[in-house]
Design a protein around this motif. Structure first.
Motif, PDB file in Angstrom:
ATOM      1  N   TYR A   1      85.796 -17.634  45.520  1.00 24.80           N
ATOM      2  CA  TYR A   1      85.387 -18.090  46.588  1.00 24.80           C
ATOM      3  C   TYR A   1      86.142 -18.163  47.579  1.00 24.80           C
ATOM      4  O   TYR A   1      85.778 -18.010  48.948  1.00 24.80           O
TER       5      TYR A   1
ATOM      6  N   HIS B   1      85.760 -16.068  50.995  1.00 24.74           N
ATOM      7  CA  HIS B   1      85.067 -16.412  52.323  1.00 24.74           C
ATOM      8  C   HIS B   1      85.979 -17.065  53.275  1.00 24.74           C
ATOM      9  O   HIS B   1      85.908 -16.808  54.234  1.00 24.74           O
TER      10      HIS B   1
ATOM     11  N   HIS C   1      87.670 -25.094  55.416  1.00 25.49           N
ATOM     12  CA  HIS C   1      86.607 -25.641  56.136  1.00 25.49           C
ATOM     13  C   HIS C   1      85.411 -26.169  55.002  1.00 25.49           C
ATOM     14  O   HIS C   1      84.542 -26.971  55.203  1.00 25.49           O
ATOM     15  N   ASP C   2      85.480 -25.428  53.538  1.00 28.50           N
ATOM     16  CA  ASP C   2      84.774 -25.943  52.775  1.00 28.50           C
ATOM     17  C   ASP C   2      85.469 -26.818  51.562  1.00 28.50           C
ATOM     18  O   ASP C   2      84.567 -26.966  50.423  1.00 28.50           O
TER      19      ASP C   2
ATOM     20  N   ASP D   1      81.894 -18.900  60.263  1.00 25.33           N
ATOM     21  CA  ASP D   1      81.355 -19.342  58.950  1.00 25.33           C
ATOM     22  C   ASP D   1      79.921 -18.601  58.716  1.00 25.33           C
ATOM     23  O   ASP D   1      79.893 -17.924  57.899  1.00 25.33           O
TER      24      ASP D   1
ATOM     25  N   ASN E   1      78.812 -15.604  56.321  1.00 29.11           N
ATOM     26  CA  ASN E   1      77.608 -15.599  55.386  1.00 29.11           C
ATOM     27  C   ASN E   1      76.588 -14.743  55.719  1.00 29.11           C
ATOM     28  O   ASN E   1      75.966 -14.209  54.884  1.00 29.11           O
TER      29      ASN E   1
HETATM   30 MN    MN Z   1      81.522 -21.775  54.616  1.00 33.15          MN
END
Ligand code: MN
Length: 729
Positions: free
Chosen positions: A55, A58, A82-83, A149, A153
Motif C-alpha cells: 500500500y 500509493h 493521508h490514508d 491523491d 488513484n
Molecule cells: Mn489515498
C-alpha cells in the motif's frame, strides 16, 4: 520472505523520494518527512493495493505529484500520512502528538467521513466533497493533496472492478477536474480528464487515438515547420521566444467531436503552438506578427491577458490557417503567465514560497464558500453545483462601460446583474442585450454588450422566481441573502402559509398539539428556531418540495407513537415479526409479535390481542395488562385465543435478574456457567444495590420454559447467588 520484499520496496521508495526532493533544489524539512515516511510505512505494512502492490506505494506516489507541483514539506508529510487515519489503527490524536497540529489538521481534512447515519452512497459522497471544500477554505493545501491523491488513484484505476472504475471516473470528471480547473492547475485538470474519459467512453477514445495516430508523422512535420517559420520571422525583430508545439488533449478533442457534434476535420485546434516571451508588450507584438504571417479565423481571437479567466489564466489565443490550409491555435504568454497556467494556485508554493497575498487567495476561493453556502442554506446538490458552476466553458460579456464579465455558459441576465454587484441585481427591472430589450431568462451569448436597467426605488428587490432563473450559485446566494435580510417578517408569515398548504396537499391533517409536535421535530432536524424555520421556507432557503419526504417521515412517526398510546395494554417491540411458532385461533403464520410487558416464552400460557395495523400481540395469560384490559368492555372483544405450535425453532430473548452477595469474579462465574451451557448472552450489566448486594441483569437466548428452568437452576447454584428471577413476570 514477504518481509524481505517489503523491506526492499520500502527502501527503494525511500531512496527515490529523497532523490526527488533533492533534485528540486528546494529546502525541505527532511527530518519530518523521514519521520512521516516511516510512520506511514509501519502503519500500512501488510496492506495491499488492489493491484497487489504494498500500500505504501500509493502515499509515496501522491507525494511525488506534490513535489512536482512544488508543494512544501507539510504537504509532503501529509501526502505520506493521508490514508493512515482512514485506513489503519493510527488515530488523529496520535498524528497530532507526533507531527503537530498543522499536519493533523491537514490529515483530518483529507480523512473521509464514514458511517454517516441514514445516508445513501450519493449523500456520503456529497458530504465528503463538502468536508474537503470546508477544509480547503481553512487551508487550500487540503484540496491540492486531495487532487494529487485522486490523480494517482486515476493513474492506477485499471486494477479496480469495472463498476468502481465508472463511478470513480465520473466523480473525477464531474467534481475534481472542475475544481482543478477553477484553481488553474491545468496539468492536473487535463490529466484527470484524459484518464476519466478513457473509462467513460472507451470506444470514442479509441477512435480518436486511431485518427491521431494516422496523422502522427504528418502532425509532427506540420508543427515543426510552423515553429521554424515563426522563429525565423521573429528573429528579424530580435525576439527570441520559447516555442513549443502540442496536440490538444484527448478530452479537449473528445468534447469538440462527441459533445459539440463536430466532425474530426472541423476541430480547429488539434494542433497548437505556444509562444512564451518575457513581457506583455512582446505578447501583443508577436500576436500582430502571427496575424500578418497567417490568415486568422474570424471570431477566434481571445485576449485573456486584459481579461483573465476566473481562475487567473492569462494568454492571447488565436486560431489561424497554415500554408497547407490546416488551422492551428496559437497561444502567446509571458513566463509568469505560463507558470500560472500550468500550476495555478500551486504556483504560490512552486515559485513564491507559499501564500503571501492572503486577500487575493481569499478571493480565489470565494467560489468554494458560495458552494458550501448553497448546500447548507438551500440544500443544493453540491455535485450538481460544481458541475454547472465550475464548468470549464466560459462566456465573456461586456458592461456598457466596456468592463468584461466572465460567466459560465448558459448564464442568464440575472446571473450577469448579480455578477456586477448585488445592488445592481436587487434593483434590476429589466435589461438590454446589444441594445434590444430582453427578458431576464435570456441566455447571454459570448461577446454581447449587456445593460441592466435599474430603479431608484428603495423598496424594490429581487423576485423569488429569479432563484430558478439564475444559473450560478453566486447569483442565487445573493438573492437569498436579500430575502433573508429584508423580508424577515413577511417571510415568516409566508412560510407558515406555504407549509400549511403543502401539508394539506399531502393529506397531512393535524390537530394543534400534533402540529406543534411536528414543527418541533422539523426545527430539531434543521436546527432552527420555529420562526427561523418559517422564514427560511418563506425566502426559499428551505424548499418545501425537497423536504416533504422528511416531513412525511416525521408525520408517520408521530402517528405511530400516538397509536401505541391508544393500545394501552401492550408495551410491545415496534418491529413486528412473522413467526411460525404461534397459531392464532388455530391458524398458523399470522403476523404476531411478543409483547415487551411480559415477554412470553414457549411453554408459557398465552393469549393474543388484535392491534390496529400491527398484527396480533402475544401476552402471557397472567400479564397484569391483560387482566386490566379484559375488564375494559371496549377492548375485551379484541382478545383472541393463541397457542404455541408444536415445533418451536427459534431462540427467544429473556432477561434475568440475578441478586448475589457481592464478591470478586461473580460476573465471570455467571458468564462461565452460561457459556458452558451454550446459552447466547446478548447483554450483561451489573450494579451495586443500596444494601451492598450486587444485581446482575443478563439478557440471554433460550429455547423455551423448560430450557429456562434449567438455566435458572444452574445459576442459582453459583456460590453467593441469592436469587435468580425472570423479569417481566
Ligand atoms: Mn489515498
Amino acid at each position: 520472505m514477504e518481509d524481505k520484499t517489503y523491506l526492499e520496496v520500502e527502501q527503494k521508495l525511500y531512496r527515490d523520494l529523497f532523490r526527488k526532493l533533492k533534485d528540486t533544489g528546494k529546502i525541505y524539512n527532511t527530518k519530518k518527512i523521514k519521520q512521516a515516511f516511516h510512520r506511514a510505512s509501519v502503519a500500512h505494512q501488510g496492506q495491499k493495493r488492489v493491484s497487489g502492490e504494498p500500500y505504501i506505494i500509493h502515499p509515496v506516489n501522491v507525494a511525488y505529484i506534490l513535489i512536482n507541483l512544488g508543494m512544501d514539506s507539510a504537504c509532503i508529510c501529509v501526502a505520506l500520512l493521508h490514508d493512515v487515519v482512514e485506513d489503519t489503527e493510527v488515530t488523529l490524536e496520535q498524528i497530532r502528538g507526533e507531527f503537530g497540529s498543522e499536519i493533523a489538521m491537514l490529515v483530518n481534512g483529507l480523512t473521509k467521513l464514514t458511517n454517516l447515519p441514514m445516508s445513501s452512497k450519493e449523500e456520503q459522497r456529497s458530504e465528503n466533497i463538502l468536508k474537503v471544500l470546508m477544509a480547503m477554505i481553512q487551508d487550500v493545501r487540503v484540496i491540492l493533496i486531495k487532487l494529487a491523491d485522486r490523480l494517482h488513484n486515476m493513474r492506477t484505476l485499471q486494477f479496480k472492478a469495472p463498476d468502481k472504475q465508472r463511478i470513480t471516473a465520473l466523480e473525477t470528471i464531474e467534481v475534481y477536474a472542475p475544481i482543478a480547473n477553477r484553481l488553474g492547475i491545468m496539468t492536473v485538470k487535463e490529466e484527470l480528464e484524459d484518464l476519466s474519459i478513457r473509462y467513460l467512453d472507451p470506444i470514442a477514445c479509441r477512435e480518436i487515438d486511431e485518427a491521431l495516430s494516422l496523422k502522427k508523422n504528418e502532425q509532427r512535420t506540420i508543427i515543426e515547420s510552423i515553429k521554424a517559420r515563426i522563429l525565423e520571422r521573429l528573429r528579424t525583430y530580435q525576439i527570441e521566444p520559447h516555442i513549443e508545439g502540442r496536440v490538444k488533449s484527448l478530452y479537449g478533442i473528445y468534447s469538440k467531436v462527441y459533445k459539440d457534434g463536430r466532425s474530426f476535420d472541423e476541430v480547429y485546434d488539434i494542433y497548437a503552438v505556444r509562444i512564451i516571451v518575457d513581457t506583455d508588450i512582446d505578447c501583443y507584438n508577436i500576436f500582430g506578427v502571427i496575424h500578418d504571417m497567417f490568415t486568422p479565423i474570424p471570431g477566434r481571437f481571445k485576449d485573456y491577458i486584459s481579461t483573465p479567466k476566473p481562475n487567473s489564466y492569462q494568454s492571447l489565443h488565436t486560431t489561424v490557417l497554415g500554408k497547407e490550409g490546416i488551422p492551428f491555435e496559437v497561444q502567446i504568454r509571458t513566463w509568469d503567465m505560463h507558470y500560472m497556467a500550468e500550476y495555478g494556485i500551486a504556483a504560490h508554493w512552486k515559485y513564491k514560497e507559499g501564500v503571501h497575498g492572503k486577500d487575493k487567495l481569499e478571493e480565489q476561493l470565494s467560489w468554494a464558500r458560495q458552494l458550501i453556502e448553497a448546500q447548507q442554506d438551500a440544500g443544493e446538490d453540491i455535485t450538481h453545483t460544481i458541475k454547472t458552476d465550475l464548468m470549464p466553458d466560459d462566456i465573456y460579456v461586456f458592461t456598457p462601460k466596456g468592463d468584461v464579465k466572465c460567466l459560465p455558459v448558459g448564464s442568464t441576465i440575472v446571473d450577469f446583474a448579480y455578477a456586477i454587484h448585488s445592488a445592481v441585481g436587487n434593483k434590476m427591472i429589466g435589461a438590454k442585450a446589444d441594445g434590444k430589450i430582453v427578458s431576464l431568462e435570456y441566455k447571454i451569448k459570448n461577446g454581447q454588450k449587456i445593460e441592466i436597467l435599474t430603479t431608484k426605488s428603495i423598496s424594490h428587490g429581487p423576485n423569488k422566481e429569479w432563484l430558478s432563473i439564475a444559473k450560478t450559485s453566486e447569483a442565487r446566494s445573493k438573492i437569498r441573502a436579500w430575502f433573508k435580510k429584508e423580508r424577515r417578517e413577511e417571510n415568516i408569515v409566508e412560510g407558515k402559509i406555504e407549509l400549511e398548504k403543502e401539508l394539506r396537499k399531502n393529506y397531512i391533517h393535524l390537530d394543534d398539539e400534533q402540529r406543534q409536535q411536528l414543527i418541533e421535530r422539523l426545527c430539531k432536524r434543521y436546527s432552527r428556531t420555529e420562526n427561523d424555520l418559517y422564514a427560511a421556507i418563506g425566502y426559499g432557503g428551505i424548499v418545501l418540495a425537497k423536504i416533504m419526504p422528511n416531513i412525511k417521515e416525521d408525520y408517520a412517526k408521530l402517528i405511530k407513537e400516538n397509536e401505541i398510546e391508544i393500545d394501552k395494554p401492550e408495551l410491545v417491540t415496534t418491529k413486528p415479526k412473522l413467526t411460525g411458532d404461534i397459531s392464532v385461533d388455530g391458524i398458523e403464520g399470522c403476523q404476531v409479535k411478543m409483547s415487551q410487558c411480559c415477554n412470553p416464552l414457549p411453554g408459557d400460557e398465552i393469549i393474543g390481542f388484535i392491534t390496529r395495523g400491527h398484527g396480533v400481540s402475544i401476552h402471557k395469560k397472567d400479564c397484569i395488562n391483560v387482566i386490566h384490559s379484559m375488564s375494559d368492555p371496549e377492548q375485551a372483544g379484541r382478545w383472541i385465543r393463541v397457542n404455541w405450535t408444536s415445533s418451536v425453532a427459534k431462540s427467544y430473548n429473556c432477561t434475568l435478574d440475578i441478586i448475589a452477595h457481592n464478591r470478586d469474579a461473580l460476573f465471570a462465574d455467571i458468564s462461565l456457567i452460561l457459556s458452558g451451557m451454550r446459552v447466547p448472552i446478548y447483554e450483561i450489566n451489573a450494579r451495586q444495590l443500596k444494601n451492598g448486594n450486587a444485581i446482575v441483569i443478563v439478557t440471554i437466548g433460550i429455547q423455551g420454559t423448560e430450557h429456562l428452568k434449567n438455566i435458572i437452576y444452574r445459576l442459582s447454584k453459583i456460590n453467593s447467588v441469592i436469587s435468580v428471577e425472570r423479569t417481566g413476570k
